[in-house]
Motif scaffolding. Structure first.
Motif, PDB file in Angstrom:
ATOM      1  N   ARG A 179       0.812  -1.217   0.000  1.00 39.07           N
ATOM      2  CA  ARG A 179       0.000   0.000   0.000  1.00 39.07           C
ATOM      3  C   ARG A 179       0.846   1.269   0.000  1.00 39.07           C
ATOM      4  N   GLU A 180       2.173   1.096  -0.016  1.00 39.06           N
ATOM      5  CA  GLU A 180       3.081   2.241  -0.024  1.00 39.06           C
ATOM      6  C   GLU A 180       3.776   2.325  -1.383  1.00 39.06           C
ATOM      7  N   PRO A 181       3.473   3.318  -2.200  1.00 37.52           N
ATOM      8  CA  PRO A 181       4.064   3.410  -3.542  1.00 37.52           C
ATOM      9  C   PRO A 181       5.587   3.298  -3.563  1.00 37.52           C
ATOM     10  N   GLY A 182       6.245   3.870  -2.558  1.00 40.35           N
ATOM     11  CA  GLY A 182       7.703   3.846  -2.548  1.00 40.35           C
ATOM     12  C   GLY A 182       8.299   2.486  -2.301  1.00 40.35           C
ATOM     13  N   ASP A 239      -2.401   4.420  -8.283  1.00 39.93           N
ATOM     14  CA  ASP A 239      -2.407   4.537  -6.830  1.00 39.93           C
ATOM     15  C   ASP A 239      -1.338   3.670  -6.183  1.00 39.93           C
ATOM     16  N   MET A 240      -1.085   2.492  -6.760  1.00 41.52           N
ATOM     17  CA  MET A 240      -0.140   1.568  -6.148  1.00 41.52           C
ATOM     18  C   MET A 240       1.312   2.025  -6.297  1.00 41.52           C
ATOM     19  N   VAL A 241       1.651   2.623  -7.455  1.00 46.63           N
ATOM     20  CA  VAL A 241       3.053   2.998  -7.681  1.00 46.63           C
ATOM     21  C   VAL A 241       3.282   4.502  -7.589  1.00 46.63           C
ATOM     22  N   GLY A 242       2.218   5.270  -7.322  1.00 50.24           N
ATOM     23  CA  GLY A 242       2.391   6.702  -7.110  1.00 50.24           C
ATOM     24  C   GLY A 242       2.540   7.529  -8.363  1.00 50.24           C
ATOM     25  N   ALA A 243       1.882   7.125  -9.454  1.00 48.67           N
ATOM     26  CA  ALA A 243       1.955   7.894 -10.701  1.00 48.67           C
ATOM     27  C   ALA A 243       1.466   9.320 -10.475  1.00 48.67           C
ATOM     28  N   GLY A 244       2.229  10.278 -10.966  1.00 51.22           N
ATOM     29  CA  GLY A 244       1.852  11.681 -10.826  1.00 51.22           C
ATOM     30  C   GLY A 244       2.047  12.233  -9.431  1.00 51.22           C
ATOM     31  N   GLY A 245       2.596  11.436  -8.525  1.00 51.95           N
ATOM     32  CA  GLY A 245       2.778  11.882  -7.149  1.00 51.95           C
ATOM     33  C   GLY A 245       4.164  12.429  -6.888  1.00 51.95           C
ATOM     34  N   ASP A 246       4.871  11.824  -5.945  1.00 52.13           N
ATOM     35  CA  ASP A 246       6.212  12.254  -5.571  1.00 52.13           C
ATOM     36  C   ASP A 246       7.107  12.297  -6.813  1.00 52.13           C
ATOM     37  N   PRO A 247       7.590  13.467  -7.214  1.00 55.95           N
ATOM     38  CA  PRO A 247       8.409  13.574  -8.428  1.00 55.95           C
ATOM     39  C   PRO A 247       9.655  12.694  -8.389  1.00 55.95           C
ATOM     40  N   ALA A 253      11.342   5.630 -11.241  1.00 56.97           N
ATOM     41  CA  ALA A 253      10.746   4.589 -12.074  1.00 56.97           C
ATOM     42  C   ALA A 253      11.034   4.815 -13.558  1.00 56.97           C
ATOM     43  N   LEU A 254      10.958   6.059 -13.987  1.00 50.53           N
ATOM     44  CA  LEU A 254      11.134   6.364 -15.409  1.00 50.53           C
ATOM     45  C   LEU A 254      12.581   6.246 -15.865  1.00 50.53           C
ATOM     46  N   ALA A 402       3.941   9.669 -15.727  1.00 48.31           N
ATOM     47  CA  ALA A 402       4.337  11.059 -15.508  1.00 48.31           C
ATOM     48  C   ALA A 402       3.140  11.999 -15.415  1.00 48.31           C
ATOM     49  N   ARG A 403       2.086  11.714 -16.217  1.00 49.45           N
ATOM     50  CA  ARG A 403       0.926  12.610 -16.278  1.00 49.45           C
ATOM     51  C   ARG A 403      -0.364  11.798 -16.229  1.00 49.45           C
ATOM     52  N   PRO A 404      -0.776  11.321 -15.065  1.00 51.01           N
ATOM     53  CA  PRO A 404      -2.008  10.517 -14.978  1.00 51.01           C
ATOM     54  C   PRO A 404      -3.267  11.282 -15.361  1.00 51.01           C
ATOM     55  N   ASP A 405      -3.207  12.603 -15.403  1.00 48.67           N
ATOM     56  CA  ASP A 405      -4.376  13.382 -15.816  1.00 48.67           C
ATOM     57  C   ASP A 405      -4.676  13.216 -17.302  1.00 48.67           C
ATOM     58  N   ARG A 406      -3.790  12.585 -18.029  1.00 47.37           N
ATOM     59  CA  ARG A 406      -3.970  12.374 -19.469  1.00 47.37           C
ATOM     60  C   ARG A 406      -4.630  11.040 -19.779  1.00 47.37           C
ATOM     61  N   LEU A 407      -5.136  10.342 -18.772  1.00 46.56           N
ATOM     62  CA  LEU A 407      -5.631   8.979 -18.972  1.00 46.56           C
ATOM     63  C   LEU A 407      -6.690   8.898 -20.068  1.00 46.56           C
ATOM     64  N   THR A 408      -7.670   9.767 -20.042  1.00 46.97           N
ATOM     65  CA  THR A 408      -8.757   9.677 -21.022  1.00 46.97           C
ATOM     66  C   THR A 408      -8.246   9.780 -22.452  1.00 46.97           C
TER      67      THR A 408
END
Length: 434
Positions: A179-182, A239-247, A253-254, A402-408
């Motif tokens: 439950r912790e992305p890191g 949510d599991m890996v923290g996409a778009g979260g802690d830079p 990851a990237l 990097a940008r989860p807001d682009r999902l749609t």
């Protein structure tokens, strides 16, 4: 999507001894310009009065290529007096495409993607192997039928629906860490095929949460990417890996190669890795006395799930010469598959090999799951998709991380690609068990 054991970054092809096909390999227009010369060279080799030759293209390079040559090809050559002209390339898809366009394809090829192989069936480039292999030795998901014929079989396989952890971790600690992305060791890098570790995540989440029927429908191009189950799988991964979260976490990851992700365990930067069975040989996991568990509980899957994502290296025939058919028979045999499984990280799913061929409790447990005819085995969905969709899927996971807001927009783009039914889609991706 699958990766070769020694990584996709290697660029120098491995060459066999003897009369090799001295053809310049390229993915540019140069390949077409040299087509006439290449064909002449191959004809000259095959009619030079030397031992009969069969040409083979696969993705093993470096030490993996040497092991393949010594353990598998050398015994074949000695017994049948047929020389194998082997080329190993980490860019084998591009090499094969250039060869086909130039009119000089290999006799036999080993590819990780059934979707890519299916595209060659649609172009009438593959030859049936039904009469050359023991079909009863392989489960239905490994040797799907096209218009009544089988065109490939697995030389090796890996289990994907698993999570690795240090041996000291308790089940409760693993559940908490999940439950912790890191705490997830994630590396998205893989050269030209970067992003495939992300596709594995999304595929497995969909399989474990929505079941194999939904998974198969999606992998066959019959369920929209924008549908609820598929969209939810992407969001769960976020949510599991923290996409778009802690830079810093996203950047890790990237910029981390998938082969080096397990090294983060040694640095105590993470404790869990969602990765295929081949990762068990990584030094960091050996040092940590690694264990593994089914991924379903940690991904929020259904209790008691017996559905597993799998991948494999698949052998196909392009030229049905006597020598090539003899090599096909040999590579499908329990003998050849047993010898290959002894010197590399994958497993044979030829039931004539069996679990007893492997050393150690962990290897035998993994082999048993792959060979379990009562379980549901679903081939890696991205590998099963047409190459254009597969590649776009891998790139989309990078963009989404990097940008989860682009999902749609990402999912709509994938739907647009999937709407093209001209590429060959697989009719079956999952073996439903017995």
């Amino acid at each position: 999507m699958s990766a070769p054991d020694d990584g996709r970054a290697a660029a120098v092809p491995a060459r066999r001894r003897g009369p090799a096909r001295r053809v310049v390999r390229t993915v540019t227009a140069v390949a077409s310009c040299l087509a006439v010369l290449a064909a002449a060279v191959i004809v000259g080799v095959r009619h030079s009065g030397r031992e009969p030759t069969v040409t083979l293209l696969a993705n093993w390079t470096g030490s993996d290529a040497k092991r393949f040559e010594n353990a598998v090809l050398a015994p074949f050559e000695k017994r049948h007096h047929i020389q194998v002209d082997y080329q190993g390339s980490s860019a084998e898809s591009q090499v094969l495409s250039a060869d086909v366009e130039a009119g000089t394809p290999p006799d036999v090829v080993v590819l990780t993607g059934p979707g890519e192989l299916a595209s060659y069936i649609g172009r009438r480039r593959l030859q049936p192997v039904d009469k050359l292999i023991d079909k009863d030795a392989f489960g239905a998901s490994w040797i799907p039928s096209f218009e009544g014929s089988v065109y490939w079989f697995p030389l090796k396989a890996d289990l994907k629906s698993i999570v690795w952890f240090p041996g000291r971790m308790t089940p409760r600690q693993r559940a908490d860490s999940a439950r912790e992305p890191g705490q997830w060791c994630l590396g998205m890098g893989s050269g030209a095929t970067s992003g495939w570790p992300g596709t594995d995540w999304i595929e497995d989440i969909l399989l474990q949460r929505s079941g194999w029927r939904t998974y198969e429908k999606w992998a066959r191009g019959e369920l929209p990417w924008t549908s609820g189950p598929v969209r939810d799988a992407w969001k769960t991964w976020k949510d599991m890996v923290g996409a778009g979260g802690d830079p810093q976490l996203v950047d890790r990851a990237l910029t981390t190669d998938y082969q080096k992700a397990s090294g983060l365990v040694a640095k105590r930067q993470c404790s869990l890795e969602h990765q295929a069975s081949f990762v068990r040989v990584k030094k960091a996991w050996r040092d940590a006395d690694a264990g593994y568990q089914a991924s379903a509980p940690l991904l929020g899957g259904k209790a008691g799930s017996d559905a597993w994502e799998v991948s494999g290296d698949l052998v196909a025939l392009l030229h049905a010469t006597p020598q090539a058919k003899q090599l096909i028979r040999y590579l499908a045999s329990a003998e050849a598959q047993r010898e290959w499984s002894h010197v590399q990280t994958g497993f044979s799913v030829n039931t004539r090999v069996g679990v007893s061929a492997y050393q150690g409790t962990q290897a035998r447990s993994l082999a048993a799951t792959l060979l379990d005819r009562k379980a549901v085995h679903c081939f890696d969905a991205s590998d099963a998709m047409p190459p254009s969709v597969r590649d776009a899927f891998a790139q989309a996971t990078i963009d989404y991380l990097a940008r989860p807001d682009r999902l749609t927009s990402l999912l709509k783009n994938l739907d647009a690609l999937g709407a093209d039914r001209s590429p060959t889609w697989l009719s079956s991706v999952c073996d439903h068990g017995s």
